[in-house]
Motif scaffolding. Structure first.
Motif, PDB file in Angstrom:
ATOM      1  N   ILE A   1       9.127  12.976   8.069  1.00 33.63           N
ATOM      2  CA  ILE A   1      10.098  12.212   7.297  1.00 33.63           C
ATOM      3  C   ILE A   1       9.971  10.761   7.738  1.00 33.63           C
ATOM      4  CG2 ILE A   1      12.560  11.847   6.892  1.00 33.63           C
ATOM      5  CD1 ILE A   1      12.817  14.931   7.404  1.00 33.63           C
ATOM      6  N   ARG A   2       9.786   9.888   6.766  1.00 33.56           N
ATOM      7  CA  ARG A   2       9.616   8.466   7.062  1.00 33.56           C
ATOM      8  C   ARG A   2      10.922   7.713   6.826  1.00 33.56           C
ATOM      9  NH1 ARG A   2       3.580   6.337   6.035  1.00 33.56           N
ATOM     10  NH2 ARG A   2       2.481   8.294   6.400  1.00 33.56           N
ATOM     11  N   GLN A   3      11.019   6.567   7.487  1.00 38.16           N
ATOM     12  CA  GLN A   3      12.181   5.695   7.295  1.00 38.16           C
ATOM     13  C   GLN A   3      12.128   5.090   5.898  1.00 38.16           C
ATOM     14  OE1 GLN A   3      12.327   2.295   9.909  1.00 38.16           O
ATOM     15  NE2 GLN A   3      14.046   1.402   8.813  1.00 38.16           N
ATOM     16  N   VAL A   4      13.247   5.178   5.177  1.00 41.90           N
ATOM     17  CA  VAL A   4      13.333   4.579   3.851  1.00 41.90           C
ATOM     18  C   VAL A   4      13.797   3.133   4.011  1.00 41.90           C
ATOM     19  CG1 VAL A   4      14.469   4.666   1.601  1.00 41.90           C
ATOM     20  CG2 VAL A   4      13.804   6.797   2.736  1.00 41.90           C
ATOM     21  N   ARG A   5      12.997   2.215   3.494  1.00 40.53           N
ATOM     22  CA  ARG A   5      13.341   0.797   3.551  1.00 40.53           C
ATOM     23  C   ARG A   5      14.481   0.530   2.588  1.00 40.53           C
ATOM     24  NH1 ARG A   5       9.210  -2.187   6.079  1.00 40.53           N
ATOM     25  NH2 ARG A   5       7.973  -0.705   7.275  1.00 40.53           N
ATOM     26  N   GLU A   6      15.389  -0.344   3.005  1.00 41.79           N
ATOM     27  CA  GLU A   6      16.575  -0.619   2.203  1.00 41.79           C
ATOM     28  C   GLU A   6      16.563  -2.031   1.647  1.00 41.79           C
ATOM     29  OE1 GLU A   6      20.134   0.508   4.304  1.00 41.79           O
ATOM     30  OE2 GLU A   6      19.432   2.579   4.553  1.00 41.79           O
ATOM     31  N   ILE A   7      17.357  -2.224   0.595  1.00 39.71           N
ATOM     32  CA  ILE A   7      17.459  -3.508  -0.078  1.00 39.71           C
ATOM     33  C   ILE A   7      17.641  -4.615   0.969  1.00 39.71           C
ATOM     34  CG2 ILE A   7      19.944  -3.295  -0.461  1.00 39.71           C
ATOM     35  CD1 ILE A   7      19.429  -4.661  -3.225  1.00 39.71           C
ATOM     36  N   GLY A   8      16.924  -5.700   0.781  1.00 37.84           N
ATOM     37  CA  GLY A   8      16.905  -6.781   1.762  1.00 37.84           C
ATOM     38  C   GLY A   8      15.603  -6.807   2.540  1.00 37.84           C
ATOM     39  N   ASP A   9      14.895  -5.674   2.585  1.00 39.20           N
ATOM     40  CA  ASP A   9      13.592  -5.599   3.243  1.00 39.20           C
ATOM     41  C   ASP A   9      12.556  -6.212   2.293  1.00 39.20           C
ATOM     42  OD1 ASP A   9      11.039  -4.724   4.222  1.00 39.20           O
ATOM     43  OD2 ASP A   9      12.041  -3.087   5.278  1.00 39.20           O
ATOM     44  N   ASP A  10      11.834  -7.219   2.772  1.00 39.94           N
ATOM     45  CA  ASP A  10      10.871  -7.949   1.932  1.00 39.94           C
ATOM     46  C   ASP A  10       9.820  -7.058   1.280  1.00 39.94           C
ATOM     47  OD1 ASP A  10      12.082 -10.363   2.314  1.00 39.94           O
ATOM     48  OD2 ASP A  10      10.668 -11.075   3.835  1.00 39.94           O
ATOM     49  N   ILE A  11       9.453  -5.956   1.920  1.00 36.93           N
ATOM     50  CA  ILE A  11       8.392  -5.108   1.367  1.00 36.93           C
ATOM     51  C   ILE A  11       8.771  -4.562  -0.016  1.00 36.93           C
ATOM     52  CG2 ILE A  11       9.016  -2.840   2.312  1.00 36.93           C
ATOM     53  CD1 ILE A  11       5.899  -2.712   3.069  1.00 36.93           C
ATOM     54  N   LEU A  12      10.068  -4.437  -0.282  1.00 41.40           N
ATOM     55  CA  LEU A  12      10.517  -3.900  -1.565  1.00 41.40           C
ATOM     56  C   LEU A  12      10.336  -4.894  -2.715  1.00 41.40           C
ATOM     57  CD1 LEU A  12      13.770  -2.069  -0.434  1.00 41.40           C
ATOM     58  CD2 LEU A  12      11.545  -1.045  -0.969  1.00 41.40           C
ATOM     59  N   THR A  13       9.981  -6.137  -2.392  1.00 40.76           N
ATOM     60  CA  THR A  13       9.798  -7.164  -3.430  1.00 40.76           C
ATOM     61  C   THR A  13       8.326  -7.497  -3.658  1.00 40.76           C
ATOM     62  OG1 THR A  13       9.983  -9.011  -1.862  1.00 40.76           O
ATOM     63  CG2 THR A  13      12.035  -8.184  -2.836  1.00 40.76           C
ATOM     64  N   LYS A  14       7.437  -6.795  -2.985  1.00 36.25           N
ATOM     65  CA  LYS A  14       6.007  -7.121  -3.067  1.00 36.25           C
ATOM     66  C   LYS A  14       5.262  -6.244  -4.075  1.00 36.25           C
ATOM     67  CE  LYS A  14       5.773  -8.808   1.680  1.00 36.25           C
ATOM     68  NZ  LYS A  14       5.896 -10.195   1.350  1.00 36.25           N
ATOM     69  N   GLN A  15       4.143  -6.774  -4.580  1.00 32.94           N
ATOM     70  CA  GLN A  15       3.242  -6.029  -5.467  1.00 32.94           C
ATOM     71  C   GLN A  15       2.426  -5.041  -4.639  1.00 32.94           C
ATOM     72  OE1 GLN A  15       2.426  -6.251  -8.842  1.00 32.94           O
ATOM     73  NE2 GLN A  15       4.093  -7.670  -9.242  1.00 32.94           N
ATOM     74  N   CYS A  16       2.255  -3.851  -5.156  1.00 35.60           N
ATOM     75  CA  CYS A  16       1.442  -2.846  -4.476  1.00 35.60           C
ATOM     76  C   CYS A  16      -0.004  -2.925  -4.941  1.00 35.60           C
ATOM     77  CB  CYS A  16       1.998  -1.457  -4.745  1.00 35.60           C
ATOM     78  SG  CYS A  16       3.593  -1.182  -3.963  1.00 35.60           S
TER      79      CYS A  16
ATOM     80  N   CYS B   1      19.382   4.700  -6.042  1.00 35.43           N
ATOM     81  CA  CYS B   1      18.086   4.528  -5.377  1.00 35.43           C
ATOM     82  C   CYS B   1      18.250   4.797  -3.889  1.00 35.43           C
ATOM     83  CB  CYS B   1      17.599   3.097  -5.619  1.00 35.43           C
ATOM     84  SG  CYS B   1      16.005   2.708  -4.886  1.00 35.43           S
ATOM     85  N   LEU B   2      17.281   5.489  -3.298  1.00 39.12           N
ATOM     86  CA  LEU B   2      17.331   5.745  -1.860  1.00 39.12           C
ATOM     87  C   LEU B   2      17.288   4.452  -1.060  1.00 39.12           C
ATOM     88  CD1 LEU B   2      14.986   8.866  -1.585  1.00 39.12           C
ATOM     89  CD2 LEU B   2      17.484   8.801  -1.617  1.00 39.12           C
ATOM     90  N   SER B   3      16.761   3.371  -1.637  1.00 36.26           N
ATOM     91  CA  SER B   3      16.696   2.076  -0.955  1.00 36.26           C
ATOM     92  C   SER B   3      17.974   1.253  -1.129  1.00 36.26           C
ATOM     93  CB  SER B   3      15.491   1.265  -1.453  1.00 36.26           C
ATOM     94  OG  SER B   3      14.288   1.868  -1.037  1.00 36.26           O
ATOM     95  N   VAL B   4      18.917   1.774  -1.920  1.00 35.63           N
ATOM     96  CA  VAL B   4      20.210   1.114  -2.123  1.00 35.63           C
ATOM     97  C   VAL B   4      21.284   2.184  -1.899  1.00 35.63           C
ATOM     98  CG1 VAL B   4      21.562  -0.376  -3.659  1.00 35.63           C
ATOM     99  CG2 VAL B   4      19.076  -0.329  -3.872  1.00 35.63           C
TER     100      VAL B   4
ATOM    101  N   HIS C   1       9.199  -0.034  -8.789  1.00 37.08           N
ATOM    102  CA  HIS C   1       9.070  -0.298  -7.344  1.00 37.08           C
ATOM    103  C   HIS C   1       7.683  -0.835  -6.996  1.00 37.08           C
ATOM    104  CE1 HIS C   1      12.706   0.959  -5.296  1.00 37.08           C
ATOM    105  NE2 HIS C   1      12.753   2.096  -5.992  1.00 37.08           N
ATOM    106  N   LEU C   2       6.660  -0.387  -7.710  1.00 32.89           N
ATOM    107  CA  LEU C   2       5.286  -0.787  -7.398  1.00 32.89           C
ATOM    108  C   LEU C   2       5.022  -2.248  -7.740  1.00 32.89           C
ATOM    109  CD1 LEU C   2       3.425   2.417  -8.628  1.00 32.89           C
ATOM    110  CD2 LEU C   2       4.409   1.937  -6.367  1.00 32.89           C
ATOM    111  N   SER C   3       5.911  -2.838  -8.534  1.00 29.64           N
ATOM    112  CA  SER C   3       5.815  -4.260  -8.878  1.00 29.64           C
ATOM    113  C   SER C   3       6.884  -5.078  -8.159  1.00 29.64           C
ATOM    114  CB  SER C   3       5.982  -4.451 -10.389  1.00 29.64           C
ATOM    115  OG  SER C   3       4.998  -3.757 -11.084  1.00 29.64           O
TER     116      SER C   3
END
Length: 166
Positions: A3-18, A88-91, A134-136
């Motif tokens: 089980i991995r840590q779910v990143r939450e809103i405010g984490d920069d990775i959630l705003t990046k292009q995959c 959303c699990l990130s929110v 999310h991928l965008s």
């Protein structure tokens, strides 16, 4: 699997292009297994790789019909409209009203890197759109029609109360 840590809103990775996944590797297979396990652990219906800190174009979805793994997915067709609650699990602890297409066609690669095309309606269409966003680097919070609301739980069933119809 883990089980991995779910990143939450405010984490920069959630705003990046995959980035696209060019080939299947052992590391990617492990990631997919971990994503599925994480999604089920947190009772989600979908999870995208950036939500666990990995900038790869991978999503996993299960709306109750078994797991779907999409690698390098793209939405190729939409129709209709649905408006409803989305979370959303990130929110965590929040939800909002979002309008999405009611029918969505997606092209992607499966776990064996074979091309697939899937179609979904209702919740599955919503999940396709939500996870591919999310991928965008897009979160549903930017699409809500009336802001975010706190999740509240109806405790009637938990308290053992019975509903009667008269």
């Amino acid at each position: 699997m883990a089980i991995r840590q779910v990143r939450e809103i405010g984490d920069d990775i959630l705003t990046k292009q995959c980035k696209d996944v060019p080939r299947m590797t052992l590391r990617t297979k492990i990631l997919i297994g971990d994503m599925l396990e994480t999604m089920y652990e947190y009772h989600g219906v979908g999870l995208a790789a950036p939500q666990v800190g990995v900038l790869k174009r991978i999503v996993v979805i299960d709306v109750g019909e078994g797991p779907i793994v999409l690698i390098n997915p793209e939405i190729v067709e939409t129709s209709g409209e649905q408006t409803g609650e989305e979370g959303c699990l990130s929110v965590p602890g929040k939800w909002g009203i979002v309008t999405r297409p009611n029918h969505v066609k997606v092209r992607a690669l499966d776990q064996e890197m074979n091309p697939i095309e899937l179609e979904g309606e209702g919740l599955l269409a919503r999940a396709f759109c939500h996870e591919i966003d999310h991928l965008s680097g897009q979160l549903y919070v930017d699409k809500t029609e009336d802001g975010l609301h706190d999740v509240t739980y109806d405790n009637e069933e938990d308290e053992g109360e019975e509903e009667t119809e008269e």
